[in-house]
Design a protein around this motif. Structure first.
Motif, PDB file in Angstrom:
ATOM      1  N   LYS A 214      63.931  40.568  51.252  1.00  0.00           N
ATOM      2  CA  LYS A 214      64.100  41.842  51.952  1.00  0.00           C
ATOM      3  C   LYS A 214      65.022  42.784  51.171  1.00  0.00           C
ATOM      4  O   LYS A 214      66.143  42.449  50.843  1.00  0.00           O
ATOM      5  N   ASN A 215      64.526  43.973  50.866  1.00  0.00           N
ATOM      6  CA  ASN A 215      65.285  45.022  50.166  1.00  0.00           C
ATOM      7  C   ASN A 215      65.818  44.575  48.801  1.00  0.00           C
ATOM      8  O   ASN A 215      66.793  45.142  48.296  1.00  0.00           O
ATOM      9  N   CYS A 216      65.174  43.565  48.195  1.00  0.00           N
ATOM     10  CA  CYS A 216      65.670  43.083  46.905  1.00  0.00           C
ATOM     11  C   CYS A 216      65.245  44.021  45.781  1.00  0.00           C
ATOM     12  O   CYS A 216      64.238  44.725  45.871  1.00  0.00           O
ATOM     13  N   GLN A 217      66.021  44.031  44.704  1.00  0.00           N
ATOM     14  CA  GLN A 217      65.668  44.844  43.539  1.00  0.00           C
ATOM     15  C   GLN A 217      64.713  44.113  42.617  1.00  0.00           C
ATOM     16  O   GLN A 217      63.949  44.729  41.868  1.00  0.00           O
ATOM     17  N   SER A 218      64.738  42.770  42.652  1.00  0.00           N
ATOM     18  CA  SER A 218      63.852  41.970  41.812  1.00  0.00           C
ATOM     19  C   SER A 218      63.796  40.547  42.355  1.00  0.00           C
ATOM     20  O   SER A 218      64.615  40.158  43.197  1.00  0.00           O
TER      21      SER A 218
ATOM     22  N   ALA B 221      54.079  38.062  48.260  1.00  0.00           N
ATOM     23  CA  ALA B 221      53.050  39.059  47.918  1.00  0.00           C
ATOM     24  C   ALA B 221      53.016  40.250  48.867  1.00  0.00           C
ATOM     25  O   ALA B 221      52.923  41.402  48.436  1.00  0.00           O
ATOM     26  N   ASP B 222      53.092  39.979  50.162  1.00  0.00           N
ATOM     27  CA  ASP B 222      52.958  41.056  51.146  1.00  0.00           C
ATOM     28  C   ASP B 222      54.295  41.620  51.611  1.00  0.00           C
ATOM     29  O   ASP B 222      54.336  42.459  52.509  1.00  0.00           O
ATOM     30  N   VAL B 223      55.379  41.150  50.998  1.00  0.00           N
ATOM     31  CA  VAL B 223      56.716  41.557  51.445  1.00  0.00           C
ATOM     32  C   VAL B 223      57.376  42.507  50.456  1.00  0.00           C
ATOM     33  O   VAL B 223      58.051  43.465  50.841  1.00  0.00           O
ATOM     34  N   ILE B 224      57.177  42.267  49.159  1.00  0.00           N
ATOM     35  CA  ILE B 224      57.786  43.134  48.151  1.00  0.00           C
ATOM     36  C   ILE B 224      56.820  44.255  47.778  1.00  0.00           C
ATOM     37  O   ILE B 224      55.617  44.171  48.033  1.00  0.00           O
ATOM     38  N   SER B 225      57.339  45.302  47.163  1.00  0.00           N
ATOM     39  CA  SER B 225      56.490  46.416  46.743  1.00  0.00           C
ATOM     40  C   SER B 225      55.697  46.035  45.500  1.00  0.00           C
ATOM     41  O   SER B 225      56.015  45.056  44.814  1.00  0.00           O
ATOM     42  N   SER B 226      54.697  46.816  45.192  1.00  0.00           N
ATOM     43  CA  SER B 226      53.837  46.537  44.039  1.00  0.00           C
ATOM     44  C   SER B 226      54.545  46.787  42.712  1.00  0.00           C
ATOM     45  O   SER B 226      54.017  46.452  41.655  1.00  0.00           O
ATOM     46  N   GLU B 227      55.747  47.372  42.772  1.00  0.00           N
ATOM     47  CA  GLU B 227      56.495  47.678  41.552  1.00  0.00           C
ATOM     48  C   GLU B 227      57.718  46.782  41.373  1.00  0.00           C
ATOM     49  O   GLU B 227      58.400  46.859  40.351  1.00  0.00           O
ATOM     50  N   THR B 228      58.031  45.935  42.351  1.00  0.00           N
ATOM     51  CA  THR B 228      59.218  45.082  42.260  1.00  0.00           C
ATOM     52  C   THR B 228      59.099  44.129  41.069  1.00  0.00           C
ATOM     53  O   THR B 228      58.125  43.362  40.978  1.00  0.00           O
ATOM     54  N   PRO B 229      60.055  44.137  40.135  1.00  0.00           N
ATOM     55  CA  PRO B 229      59.990  43.228  38.985  1.00  0.00           C
ATOM     56  C   PRO B 229      60.127  41.769  39.419  1.00  0.00           C
ATOM     57  O   PRO B 229      60.946  41.435  40.288  1.00  0.00           O
ATOM     58  N   VAL B 230      59.321  40.912  38.816  1.00  0.00           N
ATOM     59  CA  VAL B 230      59.333  39.478  39.107  1.00  0.00           C
ATOM     60  C   VAL B 230      59.412  38.728  37.786  1.00  0.00           C
ATOM     61  O   VAL B 230      58.697  39.052  36.835  1.00  0.00           O
TER      62      VAL B 230
ATOM     63  N   ALA C 120      48.635  32.780  37.292  1.00  0.00           N
ATOM     64  CA  ALA C 120      48.512  32.392  38.699  1.00  0.00           C
ATOM     65  C   ALA C 120      49.315  33.323  39.602  1.00  0.00           C
ATOM     66  O   ALA C 120      48.866  33.700  40.687  1.00  0.00           O
ATOM     67  N   VAL C 121      50.511  33.707  39.151  1.00  0.00           N
ATOM     68  CA  VAL C 121      51.348  34.612  39.946  1.00  0.00           C
ATOM     69  C   VAL C 121      50.728  36.001  40.004  1.00  0.00           C
ATOM     70  O   VAL C 121      50.660  36.621  41.072  1.00  0.00           O
ATOM     71  N   VAL C 122      50.262  36.499  38.862  1.00  0.00           N
ATOM     72  CA  VAL C 122      49.636  37.826  38.841  1.00  0.00           C
ATOM     73  C   VAL C 122      48.416  37.867  39.748  1.00  0.00           C
ATOM     74  O   VAL C 122      48.166  38.868  40.432  1.00  0.00           O
ATOM     75  N   GLU C 123      47.674  36.779  39.790  1.00  0.00           N
ATOM     76  CA  GLU C 123      46.497  36.712  40.657  1.00  0.00           C
ATOM     77  C   GLU C 123      46.864  36.897  42.124  1.00  0.00           C
ATOM     78  O   GLU C 123      46.102  37.460  42.913  1.00  0.00           O
ATOM     79  N   GLU C 124      48.065  36.455  42.498  1.00  0.00           N
ATOM     80  CA  GLU C 124      48.496  36.540  43.897  1.00  0.00           C
ATOM     81  C   GLU C 124      49.214  37.846  44.221  1.00  0.00           C
ATOM     82  O   GLU C 124      49.060  38.382  45.325  1.00  0.00           O
ATOM     83  N   ILE C 125      50.004  38.383  43.294  1.00  0.00           N
ATOM     84  CA  ILE C 125      50.822  39.564  43.632  1.00  0.00           C
ATOM     85  C   ILE C 125      50.390  40.833  42.902  1.00  0.00           C
ATOM     86  O   ILE C 125      50.872  41.924  43.236  1.00  0.00           O
ATOM     87  N   GLY C 126      49.493  40.708  41.905  1.00  0.00           N
ATOM     88  CA  GLY C 126      49.014  41.894  41.216  1.00  0.00           C
ATOM     89  C   GLY C 126      50.018  42.496  40.247  1.00  0.00           C
ATOM     90  O   GLY C 126      51.159  42.044  40.143  1.00  0.00           O
ATOM     91  N   ASN C 127      49.565  43.523  39.518  1.00  0.00           N
ATOM     92  CA  ASN C 127      50.398  44.308  38.604  1.00  0.00           C
ATOM     93  C   ASN C 127      51.083  43.433  37.556  1.00  0.00           C
ATOM     94  O   ASN C 127      52.294  43.190  37.603  1.00  0.00           O
ATOM     95  N   ARG C 128      50.298  43.000  36.565  1.00  0.00           N
ATOM     96  CA  ARG C 128      50.808  42.150  35.488  1.00  0.00           C
ATOM     97  C   ARG C 128      51.997  42.779  34.765  1.00  0.00           C
ATOM     98  O   ARG C 128      52.886  42.071  34.271  1.00  0.00           O
ATOM     99  N   ASP C 129      52.037  44.090  34.714  1.00  0.00           N
ATOM    100  CA  ASP C 129      53.092  44.761  33.954  1.00  0.00           C
ATOM    101  C   ASP C 129      54.474  44.631  34.580  1.00  0.00           C
ATOM    102  O   ASP C 129      55.468  45.023  33.948  1.00  0.00           O
ATOM    103  N   ARG C 130      54.570  44.106  35.810  1.00  0.00           N
ATOM    104  CA  ARG C 130      55.915  43.909  36.385  1.00  0.00           C
ATOM    105  C   ARG C 130      56.295  42.433  36.444  1.00  0.00           C
ATOM    106  O   ARG C 130      57.319  42.069  37.024  1.00  0.00           O
TER     107      ARG C 130
ATOM    108  N   PRO D 295      70.257  43.361  46.414  1.00  0.00           N
ATOM    109  CA  PRO D 295      70.330  41.951  46.041  1.00  0.00           C
ATOM    110  C   PRO D 295      69.200  41.535  45.100  1.00  0.00           C
ATOM    111  O   PRO D 295      68.154  42.179  45.019  1.00  0.00           O
ATOM    112  N   VAL D 296      69.433  40.448  44.392  1.00  0.00           N
ATOM    113  CA  VAL D 296      68.410  39.776  43.600  1.00  0.00           C
ATOM    114  C   VAL D 296      67.964  38.553  44.394  1.00  0.00           C
ATOM    115  O   VAL D 296      68.802  37.780  44.869  1.00  0.00           O
ATOM    116  N   ALA D 297      66.660  38.385  44.563  1.00  0.00           N
ATOM    117  CA  ALA D 297      66.137  37.237  45.298  1.00  0.00           C
ATOM    118  C   ALA D 297      65.824  36.114  44.324  1.00  0.00           C
ATOM    119  O   ALA D 297      65.076  36.311  43.364  1.00  0.00           O
ATOM    120  N   VAL D 298      66.409  34.947  44.567  1.00  0.00           N
ATOM    121  CA  VAL D 298      66.124  33.754  43.771  1.00  0.00           C
ATOM    122  C   VAL D 298      65.306  32.815  44.653  1.00  0.00           C
ATOM    123  O   VAL D 298      65.787  32.367  45.698  1.00  0.00           O
TER     124      VAL D 298
END
Length: 337
Positions: free
Chosen positions: A75-79, A97-106, A124-134, A9-12
């Motif tokens: 949960k189990n979302c692709q993005s 931040a603590d639910v998705i993986s560090s590679e999940t596209p946002v 602001a989002v990158v500061e909370e979830i990390g990994n600007r490249d995703r 699924p895609v999470a909106v």
């Protein structure tokens, strides 16, 4: 390119007008959609009736799974697609931040500035979830009322990682919505926040009865301010001339759907405050909230923003509309740039 997983699924995150329209669009393309709603009653109604009772109630959300629990939505979302009002974007990022993986596209569809820290929503989002490249941003002339009925539109999606931008391009594009890729997330972010301020100015101009010529001047000179600010922050002129810039600015300043423009007209006719208008209309006037952080950013970068400065004076009631017009028209004559 990051690949689309048709089985995930895609999470909106956000069930306002835009979140509702995007959820419908994704379902039309055959994707599974988990929609996070702030209001549990809205989530329950969507699951029971396939309609959002609070926003775009005619939009068919059959097959969308709604929830008021963020962890369930992602949960189990692709993005993840964040499409809350700008003031809620950081909370949305904290929630995932603590639910998705560090590679999940946002991707961030919200337009504005983080009010708590005065940062671009991207930062602001990158500061909370990390990994600007995703983390990507998407912006363009995208009124939800039109998208929800399949009217033609387009947007720009930008990310420092082209693979992530292309992923969202392919995910969101369909027969009536065309997405272009950019590597300028800063420019796209600033265009999305700044155009709302110019739309307020245009609404005030219409409400005051100054005519179409005056509105056109404000749009054009407002674009000049956006270009100066974007370039000073590392954004690109080409972005400002694209869908995220000229495209969105034109739609927001001229459309009957523009909440910022409608507020400007109401201000001109009634002198209504932002707070009272938002309570009355149950909508956020994003331009009014982005105004102070944008002016602060302009000051830090040494960028002149006369239209935005005058909107601030108007909303603070430091000047009348007539004084504001005279102040802008009485500025020193100069070359067009």
């Amino acid at each position: 390119m990051t690949s689309i997983d048709a089985s995930a699924p895609v999470a909106v995150i956000g069930a306002g007008s835009f979140g509702t329209a995007v959820s419908w669009m994704l379902r039309q393309s055959g994707y599974e959609v988990n929609l996070w709603c702030y209001d549990p009653d809205d989530a329950r109604a969507i699951n029971e009736t396939a309609h959002n009772p609070s926003f775009l109630s005619d939009c068919d959300l059959a097959g969308v799974r709604a929830t008021s629990v963020v962890a369930e939505a992602v949960k189990n979302c692709q993005s993840v697609i964040i499409v809350t009002p700008s003031f809620a974007v950081v909370d949305a990022a904290l929630g995932i931040a603590d639910v998705i993986s560090s590679e999940t596209p946002v991707v961030i569809l919200s337009k504005g500035i983080d009010l708590s820290g005065g940062k671009l929503l991207l930062d602001a989002v990158v500061e909370e979830i990390g990994n600007r490249d995703r983390v990507a941003v998407l912006s363009g002339p995208n009124h939800a009322e039109e998208l929800s009925r399949g009217a033609y539109a387009g947007a720009t999606v930008a990310c420092s990682n082209e693979s992530v931008a292309e992923y969202f391009q392919n995910l969101i594009s369909n027969d009536f919505f065309r997405v272009y890729v950019s590597n300028d997330p800063v420019g796209v972010s600033l265009c999305g926040a700044s155009k709302n301020v110019i739309a307020i100015a245009c609404g005030i101009t219409r409400g005051a009865g100054f005519g179409d010529n005056a509105v056109s001047v404000l749009i054009t000179r407002g674009l000049a301010e956006i270009v100066r600010l974007a370039e000073a922050c590392g954004g690109k002129l080409s972005t400002c001339m694209g869908l995220a810039g000229v495209g969105d600015l034109n739609a927001t300043c001229n459309s009957l759907h523009s909440r910022n423009g409608m507020y400007g007209e109401a201000f001109a006719r009634e002198g209504v405050s932002v707070e009272d208008y938002e309570k009355r209309r149950h909508m956020v006037v994003e331009g009014a909230h982005a105004l102070e952080p944008l002016l602060r950013l302009g000051h830090e970068k040494g960028v002149e923003l006369p239209i935005m400065e005058m909107v601030k004076k108007l909303l603070n009631k430091d000047v009348t509309i007539e004084e504001a017009a005279a102040g802008l028209m009485g500025r020193e004559l100069t070359k067009e740039r």
